[in-house]
Design a protein around this motif. Structure first.
Motif, PDB file in Angstrom:
ATOM      1  N   ARG A 110      16.388   7.512  -2.856  1.00  0.00           N
ATOM      2  CA  ARG A 110      15.269   8.650  -2.803  1.00  0.00           C
ATOM      3  C   ARG A 110      14.219   7.913  -3.162  1.00  0.00           C
ATOM      4  N   ASP A 111      14.101   6.637  -3.767  1.00  0.00           N
ATOM      5  CA  ASP A 111      12.910   5.783  -4.046  1.00  0.00           C
ATOM      6  C   ASP A 111      12.587   5.051  -2.820  1.00  0.00           C
ATOM      7  N   LYS A 112      11.814   5.208  -2.035  1.00  0.00           N
ATOM      8  CA  LYS A 112      11.558   4.351  -0.855  1.00  0.00           C
ATOM      9  C   LYS A 112      10.826   2.981  -1.410  1.00  0.00           C
ATOM     10  N   ALA A 113      10.208   2.851  -2.419  1.00  0.00           N
ATOM     11  CA  ALA A 113       9.511   1.764  -2.865  1.00  0.00           C
ATOM     12  C   ALA A 113      10.695   0.921  -3.578  1.00  0.00           C
ATOM     13  N   ALA A 114      11.552   1.299  -4.266  1.00  0.00           N
ATOM     14  CA  ALA A 114      12.385   0.800  -5.074  1.00  0.00           C
ATOM     15  C   ALA A 114      13.517   0.224  -3.965  1.00  0.00           C
ATOM     16  N   VAL A 115      13.933   0.938  -2.923  1.00  0.00           N
ATOM     17  CA  VAL A 115      14.642   0.434  -1.749  1.00  0.00           C
ATOM     18  C   VAL A 115      14.095  -0.983  -1.166  1.00  0.00           C
ATOM     19  N   GLU A 135      -4.378   7.800  -7.594  1.00  0.00           N
ATOM     20  CA  GLU A 135      -5.423   8.528  -8.163  1.00  0.00           C
ATOM     21  C   GLU A 135      -6.647   7.827  -8.189  1.00  0.00           C
ATOM     22  N   ASP A 136      -6.543   6.617  -8.191  1.00  0.00           N
ATOM     23  CA  ASP A 136      -7.950   6.013  -8.210  1.00  0.00           C
ATOM     24  C   ASP A 136      -8.009   4.986  -6.715  1.00  0.00           C
ATOM     25  N   PRO A 137      -8.635   5.518  -5.688  1.00  0.00           N
ATOM     26  CA  PRO A 137      -8.865   5.031  -4.429  1.00  0.00           C
ATOM     27  C   PRO A 137      -9.211   3.721  -4.439  1.00  0.00           C
ATOM     28  N   ALA A 138     -10.263   3.429  -5.344  1.00  0.00           N
ATOM     29  CA  ALA A 138     -10.955   1.988  -5.270  1.00  0.00           C
ATOM     30  C   ALA A 138     -10.082   1.003  -5.811  1.00  0.00           C
ATOM     31  N   ALA A 139      -9.225   1.110  -6.900  1.00  0.00           N
ATOM     32  CA  ALA A 139      -8.114   0.223  -7.421  1.00  0.00           C
ATOM     33  C   ALA A 139      -7.088  -0.028  -6.396  1.00  0.00           C
ATOM     34  N   ASP A 140      -6.569   1.048  -5.721  1.00  0.00           N
ATOM     35  CA  ASP A 140      -5.690   1.128  -4.695  1.00  0.00           C
ATOM     36  C   ASP A 140      -6.041   0.541  -3.559  1.00  0.00           C
ATOM     37  N   ALA A 141      -7.342   0.358  -3.208  1.00  0.00           N
ATOM     38  CA  ALA A 141      -7.708  -0.366  -2.056  1.00  0.00           C
ATOM     39  C   ALA A 141      -7.552  -1.708  -2.087  1.00  0.00           C
ATOM     40  N   ALA A 142      -8.026  -2.074  -3.566  1.00  0.00           N
ATOM     41  CA  ALA A 142      -8.066  -3.551  -3.717  1.00  0.00           C
ATOM     42  C   ALA A 142      -6.319  -3.957  -3.845  1.00  0.00           C
ATOM     43  N   THR A 143      -5.525  -3.382  -4.195  1.00  0.00           N
ATOM     44  CA  THR A 143      -4.224  -3.705  -4.462  1.00  0.00           C
ATOM     45  C   THR A 143      -3.575  -3.896  -2.788  1.00  0.00           C
ATOM     46  N   VAL A 144      -3.854  -3.018  -1.899  1.00  0.00           N
ATOM     47  CA  VAL A 144      -3.481  -2.973  -0.763  1.00  0.00           C
ATOM     48  C   VAL A 144      -4.165  -4.405  -0.026  1.00  0.00           C
ATOM     49  N   LEU A 145      -5.331  -4.648  -0.231  1.00  0.00           N
ATOM     50  CA  LEU A 145      -5.894  -5.575   0.595  1.00  0.00           C
ATOM     51  C   LEU A 145      -5.576  -6.986  -0.223  1.00  0.00           C
ATOM     52  N   ASP A 146      -5.150  -6.984  -1.209  1.00  0.00           N
ATOM     53  CA  ASP A 146      -5.072  -8.280  -2.026  1.00  0.00           C
ATOM     54  C   ASP A 146      -3.493  -8.442  -2.034  1.00  0.00           C
ATOM     55  N   ALA A 147      -2.640  -7.413  -1.805  1.00  0.00           N
ATOM     56  CA  ALA A 147      -0.988  -7.657  -1.880  1.00  0.00           C
ATOM     57  C   ALA A 147      -0.478  -7.384  -0.549  1.00  0.00           C
ATOM     58  N   ILE A 148      -1.035  -6.715   0.240  1.00  0.00           N
ATOM     59  CA  ILE A 148      -0.174  -6.171   1.144  1.00  0.00           C
ATOM     60  C   ILE A 148      -1.200  -6.524   2.807  1.00  0.00           C
ATOM     61  N   GLY A 149      -2.363  -6.382   2.630  1.00  0.00           N
ATOM     62  CA  GLY A 149      -2.936  -6.530   3.919  1.00  0.00           C
ATOM     63  C   GLY A 149      -3.122  -5.386   4.810  1.00  0.00           C
ATOM     64  N   LEU A 150      -3.730  -5.663   6.028  1.00  0.00           N
ATOM     65  CA  LEU A 150      -3.881  -4.765   7.059  1.00  0.00           C
ATOM     66  C   LEU A 150      -3.246  -5.253   8.195  1.00  0.00           C
ATOM     67  N   PRO A 151      -2.604  -4.319   9.032  1.00  0.00           N
ATOM     68  CA  PRO A 151      -2.372  -3.024   8.979  1.00  0.00           C
ATOM     69  C   PRO A 151      -1.391  -2.644   7.831  1.00  0.00           C
ATOM     70  N   ALA A 152      -1.342  -1.488   7.311  1.00  0.00           N
ATOM     71  CA  ALA A 152      -0.375  -1.035   6.371  1.00  0.00           C
ATOM     72  C   ALA A 152       0.045   0.431   6.347  1.00  0.00           C
ATOM     73  N   VAL A 153       1.059   0.781   5.706  1.00  0.00           N
ATOM     74  CA  VAL A 153       1.598   2.104   5.425  1.00  0.00           C
ATOM     75  C   VAL A 153       1.365   2.546   4.144  1.00  0.00           C
ATOM     76  N   LEU A 154       0.832   3.548   3.970  1.00  0.00           N
ATOM     77  CA  LEU A 154       0.900   4.208   2.338  1.00  0.00           C
ATOM     78  C   LEU A 154       1.988   5.343   2.806  1.00  0.00           C
ATOM     79  N   LYS A 155       2.825   5.561   1.715  1.00  0.00           N
ATOM     80  CA  LYS A 155       3.878   6.349   1.595  1.00  0.00           C
ATOM     81  C   LYS A 155       4.045   7.137   0.338  1.00  0.00           C
TER      82      LYS A 155
END
Length: 409
Positions: A110-115, A135-155
């Motif tokens: 049931r935890d998609k991130a843990a899977v 809750e913090d779009p600015a911090a989350d945007a930095a995390t996505v860009l640094d650790a995941i890159g684009l394109p990405a999926v938020l879930k």
């Protein structure tokens, strides 16, 4: 003896009642909203009603559900067949000493991130996952860009029915999605993963004692980006033999890694340029009309296997032939605008189309439609048959094109 169900998928109730009766048991459905099952309840044969009861209870309240189960005499099993209620059902079954999956394994799936993180660590997924604050779009945007890159999926880690999913291809879309996510109630937490490019499918499987059988692959047609609602499906997809064998072996390894030892699984995956990549694992039979499509293709009531695994016994479906009946295609019919559903046009002309079209409504006249970007906006499904999944889907699309939801503001 009695088998209970803590809610079910919208379709399949009639076949589950029949399967329970064939096993010598009656079925009791615990539900907070009978309207979810109105189509199934309306089509139960008269001779099935004596083997079936409904208990109205707040199924989101574990204590109330436990009390309702305690009032059922000769309880032999508790069906675990939905994502939303899977964890609480597993806990209740364990507490009552009934057969069932390990609650810890249900919690993991049931935890998609843990899977995603587990499978990535074990080399079964090429995609990493990163938790976000939500809750913090600015911090989350930095995390996505640094650790995941684009394109990405938020879930949403515990999302269902394509809710809480945002596909983003550039920074502007990323920031808009994060702002939207911050204002969206989530069932779990928010996380990000890379977008897997390619067509979407689902593997419909059955497991027992760690052995997994691929019952078939279902196509999953989704809407154009950025919405991700499901539009249509067909079963079974004719993958080339070596590719089908490879998918079956890979799916078996995925399910073993997450502790899925018995029962149905609905595993969504993308066939990328580099091979299959997981989207998510669901410990249940496929939703919408996937169960019906399985019954028709395999020529048996596949829900007999649900009853078998609920009672802790090996399902005979593991030995059934694969191709005994027709292929199926179905289309989800959405309204063009939000509003109040007043009915549909075109239903009376469906018999003119090939493939024995059948209409399965999910809403009734008078229901309000608020959401058009996910499956909550679906007003009904149109199912057709054919010798192949490709032809069945073409027939379903043609017939569904004549059905139009009628909306009032």
């Amino acid at each position: 003896m009695t088998i209970a169900a803590l809610e079910l998928l919208s379709f399949g109730l009639g076949r589950i009642v029949a399967a329970a009766a064939d096993a010598g048991h009656r079925l009791v459905l615990l539900t907070a909203d009978r309207a979810v099952y109105r189509h199934e309840l309306a089509h139960l044969p008269p001779d099935a009603r004596g083997a079936f009861d409904v208990v109205d209870v707040d199924t989101l309240d574990p204590a109330a559900s436990a009390a309702a189960l305690a009032g059922i005499p000769d309880l032999a099993g508790l069906i675990n067949s939905t994502d939303t209620f899977g964890v609480v059902a597993a806990d209740l079954a364990a507490g009552l000493g009934l057969p069932g999956p390990e609650p810890a394994a249900v919690r993991l799936v049931r935890d998609k991130a843990a899977v995603r993180a587990l499978l990535h660590d074990r080399g079964l997924s090429r995609l990493p996952a990163r938790p976000l604050t939500g809750e913090d779009p600015a911090a989350d945007a930095a995390t996505v860009l640094d650790a995941i890159g684009l394109p990405a999926v938020l879930k949403d880690t515990a999302g269902t029915s394509s809710r809480g999913v945002w596909l983003v291809r550039d920074e502007a879309a990323l920031r808009a999605a994060l702002t939207a996510a911050a204002g969206t109630p989530l069932r779990g937490g928010l996380f990000a993963e890379p977008l897997a490019a390619g067509p979407l499918y689902s593997a419909e499987t059955l497991s027992w004692a760690g052995r997994t059988r691929l019952l078939g692959v279902c196509s999953r047609l989704v809407s154009p980006e950025p919405a991700v609602r499901e539009e249509a499906a067909s079963f079974p997809v004719a993958l080339p033999g070596p590719e089908a064998a490879g998918v079956e072996e890979w799916i078996g390894r995925l399910l073993a890694a997450v502790g899925h030892e018995a029962g149905f699984a609905h595993v969504e995956f993308v066939l990328t340029e580099r091979g299959p990549e997981l989207v998510e694992i669901n410990r249940r039979i496929g939703g919408a009309l996937v169960g019906e499509a399985l019954c028709r293709r395999l020529g048996v009531n596949v829900y007999d296997a649900l009853i078998d695994t609920t009672l802790g016994r090996r399902p005979g479906l593991l030995d059934a032939p694969r191709d005994a009946g027709p292929a199926s295609g179905f289309v989800l019919v959405y309204p063009p605008t939000a509003g109040t559903l007043t009915g549909w046009s075109g239903l009376d002309a469906l018999s003119a189309f090939p493939g024995n079209p059948e209409w399965y409504p999910t809403l009734s006249p008078g229901d309000r439609v608020h959401h058009l970007d996910d499956q909550r906006g679906c007003t009904g499904l149109l199912l057709t048959e054919a010798p192949t999944a490709e032809l069945a889907l073409h027939r379903a699309l043609a017939a569904a094109g004549s059905v139009h939801p009628l909306m009032a503001p």
